[in-house]
Design a protein around this motif. Structure first.
Motif, PDB file in Angstrom:
ATOM      1  N   ASP A  30      92.416  76.741  31.853  1.00  0.00           N
ATOM      2  CA  ASP A  30      92.510  75.322  31.512  1.00  0.00           C
ATOM      3  C   ASP A  30      93.585  74.629  32.343  1.00  0.00           C
ATOM      4  OD1 ASP A  30      90.529  75.087  29.415  1.00  0.00           O
ATOM      5  OD2 ASP A  30      91.862  76.254  28.147  1.00  0.00           O
ATOM      6  N   LEU A  31      94.723  75.285  32.522  1.00  0.00           N
ATOM      7  CA  LEU A  31      95.802  74.698  33.327  1.00  0.00           C
ATOM      8  C   LEU A  31      95.352  74.520  34.773  1.00  0.00           C
ATOM      9  CD1 LEU A  31      99.012  76.554  32.062  1.00  0.00           C
ATOM     10  CD2 LEU A  31      97.835  74.600  31.084  1.00  0.00           C
ATOM     11  N   GLN A  32      94.710  75.541  35.310  1.00  0.00           N
ATOM     12  CA  GLN A  32      94.249  75.465  36.698  1.00  0.00           C
ATOM     13  C   GLN A  32      93.199  74.370  36.873  1.00  0.00           C
ATOM     14  OE1 GLN A  32      92.889  79.471  37.411  1.00  0.00           O
ATOM     15  NE2 GLN A  32      94.929  80.360  37.132  1.00  0.00           N
ATOM     16  N   GLU A  33      92.260  74.292  35.925  1.00  0.00           N
ATOM     17  CA  GLU A  33      91.221  73.271  36.007  1.00  0.00           C
ATOM     18  C   GLU A  33      91.802  71.864  35.852  1.00  0.00           C
ATOM     19  OE1 GLU A  33      87.710  73.441  36.508  1.00  0.00           O
ATOM     20  OE2 GLU A  33      88.446  75.332  37.354  1.00  0.00           O
ATOM     21  N   ALA A  34      92.798  71.716  34.968  1.00  0.00           N
ATOM     22  CA  ALA A  34      93.431  70.410  34.786  1.00  0.00           C
ATOM     23  C   ALA A  34      94.102  69.951  36.081  1.00  0.00           C
ATOM     24  CB  ALA A  34      94.449  70.470  33.647  1.00  0.00           C
ATOM     25  N   GLY A  38      92.897  66.818  38.178  1.00  0.00           N
ATOM     26  CA  GLY A  38      93.880  65.775  38.442  1.00  0.00           C
ATOM     27  C   GLY A  38      93.931  65.412  39.911  1.00  0.00           C
ATOM     28  N   TRP A  39      93.864  66.411  40.764  1.00  0.00           N
ATOM     29  CA  TRP A  39      93.872  66.152  42.205  1.00  0.00           C
ATOM     30  C   TRP A  39      92.596  65.417  42.626  1.00  0.00           C
ATOM     31  CZ3 TRP A  39      97.400  65.644  45.634  1.00  0.00           C
ATOM     32  CH2 TRP A  39      97.089  65.661  46.999  1.00  0.00           C
ATOM     33  N   ALA A  40      91.472  65.773  41.996  1.00  0.00           N
ATOM     34  CA  ALA A  40      90.210  65.087  42.309  1.00  0.00           C
ATOM     35  C   ALA A  40      90.288  63.607  41.915  1.00  0.00           C
ATOM     36  CB  ALA A  40      89.052  65.767  41.573  1.00  0.00           C
ATOM     37  N   HIS A 259      93.646  65.470  31.742  1.00  0.00           N
ATOM     38  CA  HIS A 259      92.616  66.496  31.613  1.00  0.00           C
ATOM     39  C   HIS A 259      93.084  67.640  30.707  1.00  0.00           C
ATOM     40  CE1 HIS A 259      89.749  64.746  34.419  1.00  0.00           C
ATOM     41  NE2 HIS A 259      90.771  64.453  35.205  1.00  0.00           N
ATOM     42  N   LEU A 260      94.379  67.904  30.703  1.00  0.00           N
ATOM     43  CA  LEU A 260      94.896  68.918  29.789  1.00  0.00           C
ATOM     44  C   LEU A 260      94.820  68.414  28.342  1.00  0.00           C
ATOM     45  CD1 LEU A 260      96.099  71.761  29.994  1.00  0.00           C
ATOM     46  CD2 LEU A 260      98.374  70.718  29.860  1.00  0.00           C
TER      47      LEU A 260
END
Length: 274
Positions: A30-34, A38-40, A259-260
């Protein structure tokens, strides 16, 4: 009125009662995806991100210059800590961009830059005042700690550094300040990291949002401490680089925090919400 069942009792509640949202457990994924999402978001709307990051950097630079002009260099490190406490609030417009992109709605400049007025703005404003008072309280505590070790007279930065590194009392002063600042920063982080995006996302009161944020952080304490430490390190390096790196790091982390929040507490279930 609506009813709330507690065992065999039925308790009356106001018709506009909103329960504290249930938090879910987060994972490293979840942290990595957030961070990736966020960068996207930042790449999708870079102008807004650069604008918010630039304003935040200028405010931070102005604060440090003011302390220098007022001959209060001993307050610089506490002021930087207090400055970090405003990160979630400063990112309100960034949260709105991420929210709109998730809903498939256009990013509207006026609504983004005036995101603090969403749902009337009173609850968001109350949380902002809370962060102001918390920062002022921390600066007062830091001043007291300084006075207990070195007296009320301010020192030049070079003198302060020599006093801190050249004596046992100076090291105790540094340790006391770090522990006190860490406890205060961790508490404010737990209360605000998800409450600010929730107040933007849902029509809830500030107490409900703060309780939801605290519950989500406590449920995911190791991961959230790691998230907070990562944010502090990234922002810290950005400040050490002359604050200019904040122009990029603030919007990236702001979008990622949204996102988180969605992963920890879900989104508003209201269809067609603006």
């Amino acid at each position: 009125m609506v009813a709330f069942h507690e065992g065999e009792r039925i308790l009356p509640l106001p018709a506009d009662y909103v329960p504290v949202p249930t938090a879910r457990r987060l994972t490293n994924h979840d942290l990595q995806e957030a961070l990736a999402d966020g960068w996207a978001d930042f790449k999708a709307a870079p102008t807004y991100g650069l604008a918010f990051g630039g304003i935040y950097a200028l405010l931070g630079l102005g604060g440090l210059l003011a302390l220098t002009m007022l001959d209060q260099p001993h307050l610089m490190f506490p002021a930087i800590t207090g400055f970090l406490l405003f990160g979630p609030f400063a990112a309100l417009g960034l949260y709105d961009i991420s929210r709109r992109r998730q809903l498939g709605r256009p990013v509207e400049p006026l609504k983004v830059f005036f995101a603090f007025r969403r749902h009337g703005g009173s609850q968001i404003g109350m949380l902002g005042l809370f962060l102001v008072f918390a920062t002022i309280a921390w600066l007062k505590i830091a001043t007291l700690i300084y006075a207990l070790y070195f007296g009320p007279a301010p020192m030049e930065m070079a003198q302060l550094w020599a006093a801190v590194t050249g004596s046992f009392a100076g090291l105790r002063f540094a340790a006391t300040g770090i522990i006190a600042g860490g406890l205060i920063a961790t508490t404010i982080f737990a209360l605000s990291v998800f409450s600010v995006p929730m107040l933007l996302d849902r029509d809830v009161d500030v107490v409900t949002a703060i309780l939801a944020s605290l519950r989500a952080v406590l449920l995911n304490l190791p991961l959230m401490l790691a998230w907070g430490a990562m944010v502090a390190v990234v922002i810290g390096f950005s400040i050490a680089a002359g604050l200019l790196a904040l122009i990029v790091t603030l919007p990236w982390l702001g979008h990622a925090t949204w996102h988180l929040y969605v992963r920890a507490l879900g989104r508003t279930p209201v269809p067609g919400a603006e």
